[in-house]
Write an enzyme that holds these catalytic residues in place. Structure first.
Site, PDB file in Angstrom:
ATOM      1  N   ASP A  12      41.198  43.714  37.109  1.00 14.26           N
ATOM      2  CA  ASP A  12      42.052  43.829  38.302  1.00 14.26           C
ATOM      3  C   ASP A  12      41.733  42.744  39.326  1.00 14.26           C
ATOM      4  OD1 ASP A  12      44.052  44.956  39.804  1.00 14.26           O
ATOM      5  OD2 ASP A  12      42.829  46.581  40.608  1.00 14.26           O
ATOM      6  N   HIS A  41      47.272  35.217  37.399  1.00 14.52           N
ATOM      7  CA  HIS A  41      47.128  35.708  36.014  1.00 14.52           C
ATOM      8  C   HIS A  41      46.668  34.576  35.085  1.00 14.52           C
ATOM      9  CE1 HIS A  41      48.704  39.427  37.369  1.00 14.52           C
ATOM     10  NE2 HIS A  41      49.939  39.021  37.521  1.00 14.52           N
ATOM     11  N   LEU A  51      33.463  41.633  16.040  1.00 15.36           N
ATOM     12  CA  LEU A  51      33.886  42.266  17.296  1.00 15.36           C
ATOM     13  C   LEU A  51      35.319  42.734  17.149  1.00 15.36           C
ATOM     14  CD1 LEU A  51      33.828  42.795  20.425  1.00 15.36           C
ATOM     15  CD2 LEU A  51      34.355  40.371  20.741  1.00 15.36           C
TER      16      LEU A  51
HETATM   17  C1  IPE Z   1      45.396  48.472  36.338  1.00 16.44           C
HETATM   18  O1  IPE Z   1      45.562  47.660  37.444  1.00 16.44           O
HETATM   19  C2  IPE Z   1      46.134  47.882  35.164  1.00 16.44           C
HETATM   20  C3  IPE Z   1      45.611  46.646  34.645  1.00 16.44           C
HETATM   21  C4  IPE Z   1      44.510  46.045  35.022  1.00 16.44           C
HETATM   22  C5  IPE Z   1      46.362  46.074  33.577  1.00 16.44           C
HETATM   23  P1  IPE Z   1      46.708  47.930  38.511  1.00 16.44           P
HETATM   24  O2  IPE Z   1      46.583  46.863  39.539  1.00 16.44           O
HETATM   25  O3  IPE Z   1      48.023  48.057  37.836  1.00 16.44           O
HETATM   26  O4  IPE Z   1      46.293  49.357  39.080  1.00 16.44           O
HETATM   27  P2  IPE Z   1      46.577  50.040  40.484  1.00 16.44           P
HETATM   28  O5  IPE Z   1      48.041  49.906  40.718  1.00 16.44           O
HETATM   29  O6  IPE Z   1      45.783  49.272  41.495  1.00 16.44           O
HETATM   30  O7  IPE Z   1      46.097  51.435  40.335  1.00 16.44           O
HETATM   31  C1  IPE Z   2      45.396  42.630  37.324  1.00 20.07           C
HETATM   32  O1  IPE Z   2      45.592  42.007  38.526  1.00 20.07           O
HETATM   33  C2  IPE Z   2      46.337  42.164  36.255  1.00 20.07           C
HETATM   34  C3  IPE Z   2      47.399  43.125  35.907  1.00 20.07           C
HETATM   35  C4  IPE Z   2      47.516  44.327  36.364  1.00 20.07           C
HETATM   36  C5  IPE Z   2      48.400  42.667  34.965  1.00 20.07           C
HETATM   37  P1  IPE Z   2      46.657  42.508  39.581  1.00 20.07           P
HETATM   38  O2  IPE Z   2      47.932  41.767  39.335  1.00 20.07           O
HETATM   39  O3  IPE Z   2      46.792  43.975  39.578  1.00 20.07           O
HETATM   40  O4  IPE Z   2      46.006  41.989  40.935  1.00 20.07           O
HETATM   41  P2  IPE Z   2      45.981  42.717  42.347  1.00 20.07           P
HETATM   42  O5  IPE Z   2      45.484  44.097  42.136  1.00 20.07           O
HETATM   43  O6  IPE Z   2      47.391  42.697  42.852  1.00 20.07           O
HETATM   44  O7  IPE Z   2      45.069  41.875  43.177  1.00 20.07           O
HETATM   45 MG    MG Z   3      45.864  45.438  40.653  1.00 18.56          MG
END
Ligand code: IPE
Ligand code: IPE
Ligand code: MG
Length: 239
Positions: free
Chosen positions: A18, A35, A129
């Protein structure tokens, strides 16, 4: 640096990757650029996991709920997934990594599904792995799908008794041990619908570091913390 002799590393590490969006925002970049930076961290962590001979790694890359993000971001993420598969296949072959998907593969375009299946098939005999990528994944949906499949099999007379062992066989992770260690980057203290059944006794580690910054050293530090945890599984401390 990574001397883990005499201590027990996790068998299965799960990671909620995240913070790509926040990382990009801090740099006045687009979320998709965040990303892209996150993909380098994925390579680092996969490589380190393989070097440490940890046999299972599950990465949460795209949740079922993530489809609700702005169209441009979803499009960017799907494109990146295609690029990742093409770019990382040589590394998977070199490091003897088997690729696997958990989640609703059918939600993706036919083209992406065939790219995913291609990598699953090409890496199918690799043994060191198992790299599980959670895509269009929802822990609740996984459990509901398992219940539906059990009901179907019960009608056919294939199951007559449901215990934890039987139930586990109907999950995406059927033959995989439950995660010992969950890492979540970016400080959020929640599971976000990840591996709900499997994480009943998983040790949780949350770092404020944003995913694109989470590299080998930070990972080693997290694993070190795991080795200091005292797991009880509901029992009492043994002296
Ligand atoms: C969880 O992150 C999903 C992934 C890392 C793919 P999100 O950013 O979607 O989760 P919330 O919305 O903060 O709970
Ligand atoms: C995690 O990073 C990647 C995915 C959920 C695909 P986020 O896109 O959720 O990044 P934040 O939480 O907005 O910083
Ligand atoms: Mg996120």
């Amino acid at each position: 640096m990574d001397n883990f002799e005499g201590v027990t590393l996790p068998t299965h590490v799960a990671i909620i990757m995240d913070g790509n969006g926040r990382w990009a925002k801090q740099r006045h970049l687009t979320r998709v650029e965040g990303h892209i930076a996150g993909m380098d961290a994925v390579r680092d962590i996969v490589t380190t996991t393989s070097e440490l001979h940890i046999p299972y790694l599950t990465l949460y890359a795209f949740s079922k709920e993530n489809w609700a993000r702005p169209k441009e971001e979803v499009k960017g993420l799907l494109e990146l997934l295609g690029i990742y598969l093409e770019q990382e296949l040589p590394l998977m072959m070199e490091k003897d990594i088997r690729f696997n998907v958990i989640g609703e593969k059918k939600d993706f375009s036919k083209r992406l599904q065939s790219e995913l299946n291609g990598v699953i098939q090409k890496t199918g005999k690799n043994k060191s792995l198992l790299l599980n990528i959670a895509l269009s994944y929802s822990g609740r949906k996984e459990i509901l799908n398992a219940v539906r499949a059990i009901l179907d099999d019960a009608k056919k007379g294939l199951v007559n008794r449901v215990d934890e062992r039987t139930f586990k066989k109907y999950l995406y992770t059927n033959s995989i041990p439950d995660p010992d260690f969950l890492i979540r980057t970016s400080g959020e203290m929640r599971l976000s619908n990840f591996l709900l059944w499997q994480m009943a006794y998983t040790e949780i580690y949350i770092t404020d570091m944003l995913w694109p910054d989470f590299r080998k050293d930070a990972y080693i530090e997290a694993l070190r913390e795991f080795t200091r945890r005292e797991r009880r599984f509901g029992g009492v401390k043994e002296n």
